[in-house]
Design an enzyme around this catalytic site. Structure first.
Site, short mmCIF file in Angstrom:
data_model
loop_
_atom_site.label_atom_id
_atom_site.label_comp_id
_atom_site.label_asym_id
_atom_site.label_seq_id
_atom_site.Cartn_x
_atom_site.Cartn_y
_atom_site.Cartn_z
N ASP A 50 -8.88 13.21 -7.01
CA ASP A 50 -7.85 14.21 -7.28
C ASP A 50 -7.82 14.55 -8.77
OD1 ASP A 50 -5.36 15.68 -6.23
OD2 ASP A 50 -4.57 14.58 -7.96
N TYR A 55 -4.69 18.36 -16.39
CA TYR A 55 -4.97 16.99 -16.84
C TYR A 55 -5.92 17.02 -18.04
CZ TYR A 55 -2.96 15.80 -12.26
OH TYR A 55 -2.14 15.70 -11.15
N CYS A 215 4.11 4.09 -8.72
CA CYS A 215 5.28 4.55 -9.48
C CYS A 215 4.95 4.62 -10.99
CB CYS A 215 6.50 3.68 -9.21
SG CYS A 215 8.02 4.54 -9.62
N ARG A 216 3.82 5.23 -11.27
CA ARG A 216 3.39 5.48 -12.66
C ARG A 216 3.34 4.19 -13.47
NH1 ARG A 216 6.56 8.97 -10.62
NH2 ARG A 216 8.46 8.31 -11.70
N ALA A 287 -6.21 5.12 -11.73
CA ALA A 287 -6.92 4.08 -12.51
C ALA A 287 -7.57 4.69 -13.74
CB ALA A 287 -7.97 3.41 -11.64
P1 NAP Z 1 0.20 5.79 -10.45
O1 NAP Z 1 -1.07 5.77 -9.71
O2 NAP Z 1 1.45 5.55 -9.72
O3 NAP Z 1 0.14 4.75 -11.68
C1 NAP Z 1 -0.91 4.80 -12.60
C2 NAP Z 1 -0.72 3.71 -13.63
O4 NAP Z 1 -0.68 2.46 -12.97
C3 NAP Z 1 -1.88 3.60 -14.62
O5 NAP Z 1 -1.69 4.48 -15.70
C4 NAP Z 1 -1.84 2.13 -15.02
O6 NAP Z 1 -0.90 1.91 -16.07
C5 NAP Z 1 -1.26 1.46 -13.79
N1 NAP Z 1 -2.33 0.78 -13.02
C6 NAP Z 1 -3.41 1.34 -12.43
N2 NAP Z 1 -4.16 0.39 -11.86
C7 NAP Z 1 -3.55 -0.78 -12.08
C8 NAP Z 1 -3.83 -2.12 -11.75
N3 NAP Z 1 -4.94 -2.43 -11.08
N4 NAP Z 1 -2.97 -3.09 -12.14
C9 NAP Z 1 -1.85 -2.79 -12.84
N5 NAP Z 1 -1.53 -1.52 -13.21
C10 NAP Z 1 -2.36 -0.53 -12.83
O7 NAP Z 1 0.36 7.11 -11.30
P2 NAP Z 1 0.18 8.64 -11.25
O8 NAP Z 1 -0.83 8.97 -12.28
O9 NAP Z 1 1.52 9.26 -11.30
O10 NAP Z 1 -0.42 9.02 -9.84
C11 NAP Z 1 -1.79 8.93 -9.50
C12 NAP Z 1 -2.45 10.31 -9.40
O11 NAP Z 1 -1.65 11.19 -8.64
C13 NAP Z 1 -2.66 11.05 -10.72
O12 NAP Z 1 -3.79 10.58 -11.44
C14 NAP Z 1 -2.84 12.46 -10.23
O13 NAP Z 1 -4.17 12.64 -9.72
C15 NAP Z 1 -1.84 12.53 -9.09
N6 NAP Z 1 -0.52 13.12 -9.50
C16 NAP Z 1 -0.20 14.33 -8.99
C17 NAP Z 1 0.98 14.95 -9.34
C18 NAP Z 1 1.32 16.29 -8.75
O14 NAP Z 1 2.26 16.96 -9.22
N7 NAP Z 1 0.61 16.73 -7.74
C19 NAP Z 1 1.88 14.30 -10.21
C20 NAP Z 1 1.54 13.04 -10.69
C21 NAP Z 1 0.33 12.45 -10.32
P3 NAP Z 1 -1.31 1.59 -17.59
O15 NAP Z 1 -1.40 2.94 -18.21
O16 NAP Z 1 -0.16 0.78 -18.10
O17 NAP Z 1 -2.62 0.89 -17.56
#
Ligand code: NAP
Length: 336
Positions: A50, A55, A215-216, A287
């Site tokens: 995605d 981004y 949850c980010r 990730a």
């Molecule tokens: P998420 O997946 O809920 O959290 C990502 C964060 O989790 C990373 O920055 C990292 O934090 C931590 N993490 C990742 N792997 C880990 C592990 N193995 N152990 C511990 N912590 C870990 O966040 P998200 O970015 O909000 O959501 C994921 C994806 O959804 C995005 O990349 C994007 O593609 C999509 N998204 C879409 C929208 C939309 O409006 N459509 C909005 C938001 C996101 P650290 O930085 O502390 O390492």
């Protein structure tokens, strides 16, 4: 890998999210780390990737294009990108200011230009899933659906989706064009879609692809009360007192439950929870490195039972007495 289908294509139930790889709101991610993470995803059988033009203002899509070239087989990637967020030509690039500068823009001219830019950056002649990133209150959803249908008929996009849409907005879209998916936020702490969106999507065969499954980072299990942030988390109300302590308390207890009952970590529990909810097709995992992605493999091939689901609910309810949603992510409106 656990798999499912979307638009007749086989996809992984864990998708790699590439927002952080853009390198702006989440701090720097090196090109090498980003490309190795993308290639590791394919090695692990995670083909759903995605991304979005917003981004890193095109950087995430460009890195993905590079990873595809390096890998050599475009068809191994299921590319989901988006359209309709405008960051402005000279928008400032620090986290808080940037959010304020971002507006939804689904004008036909913007959509036509964005598709061509995305195809160029991704270095491909088709996109597997093309999603409207956010609704734009100044444009009729039917008009947007008409334009995306044209993209699909021209063979430039295979399947159409939306993100952050309400039920009436999805109904309006579907009256004009086939709607395959919706991408809302969904995790243990953010469950607003349970009320209307999930049941409607299940009934209407619209796939739900969840973002912010961790949850980010809150549900990653690495954060401590003293952890400081110099990225977008400075502006996320969950990461501010007094709520931060409440959420961390819940994470500590969820981690204990995960370890005692399943031999898992809270991150693995959190994403398993998303995948085990009825009606969820894909959980996105944000990730930044191959190591972070490696954890995703611990989510596969086990399930949460009804008792665990109930105990998780009780922990969240007891600890988080002042919950808040992800509304701060909502972009501005052009005429606001
Ligand atoms: P998420 O997946 O809920 O959290 C990502 C964060 O989790 C990373 O920055 C990292 O934090 C931590 N993490 C990742 N792997 C880990 C592990 N193995 N152990 C511990 N912590 C870990 O966040 P998200 O970015 O909000 O959501 C994921 C994806 O959804 C995005 O990349 C994007 O593609 C999509 N998204 C879409 C929208 C939309 O409006 N459509 C909005 C938001 C996101 P650290 O930085 O502390 O390492």
């Amino acid at each position: 890998m656990e798999t499912t289908t979307l638009g007749g294509h086989s996809i992984s139930r864990i998708g790699l999210g590439t927002w952080a790889m853009g390198g702006m709101e989440w701090g720097a991610v090196s090109e090498s780390d980003a490309i190795h993470t993308l290639l590791a995803a394919i090695d692990h059988g995670i083909n759903f990737i995605d991304t979005a033009p917003i981004y890193g203002h095109g950087r995430s899509e460009e890195l993905l294009g590079k990873a595809i070239r390096q890998h050599g087989r475009r068809e191994d990637f299921y590319l989901a990108t988006k359209a309709g967020l405008d960051w402005g030509e000279d928008a400032p690039t620090t986290s808080g200011q940037r959010r304020a500068a971002i507006v939804a823009n689904l004008s036909p001219a913007r959509l036509l230009a964005e598709l061509e830019h995305s195809l160029r950056r991704l270095d491909t002649d088709y996109i597997d899933l093309y999603q409207v990133h956010w609704p734009d209150p100044t444009v009729d959803v039917a008009e947007t659906a008409e334009i995306l249908l044209g993209f699909q008929r021209a063979g430039k996009v295979r399947t159409l989706g939306v993100s952050n849409f309400t039920v009436p907005q999805m109904e309006r879209f579907r009256a004009i064009a086939p709607l395959a998916s919706n991408q809302p936020p969904y995790n243990l702490f953010e469950r607003a879609i349970d009320a209307e969106i999930l049941p409607w999507c299940a009934q209407n065969h619209v796939a739900v692809i969840c973002y912010s499954s961790l949850c980010r980072s809150l549900l990653g299990g690495r954060l401590r009360p003293e952890t400081g942030f110099d990225d977008i988390r400075r502006f996320d109300p969950k990461f501010q007192p007094p709520r931060f302590a409440q959420y961390l308390d819940a994470v500590r207890r969820l981690d204990a439950l995960a370890r005692e009952r399943f031999g898992k970590t809270v991150a693995e529990l959190a994403v398993r929870w998303v995948l085990d909810r009825p009606g969820i097709r894909v959980a996105l995992w944000g990730a930044k490195s191959p190591q972070q992605l490696q954890t995703a493999l611990g989510v596969l091939h086990w399930h949460l039972d009804a008792q665990a689901m109930a105990d998780i609910d009780a922990i969240v309810e007891q600890c988080v007495t002042d919950p808040v949603g992800p509304d701060y992510l909502t972009p501005g409106t052009r005429d606001a």
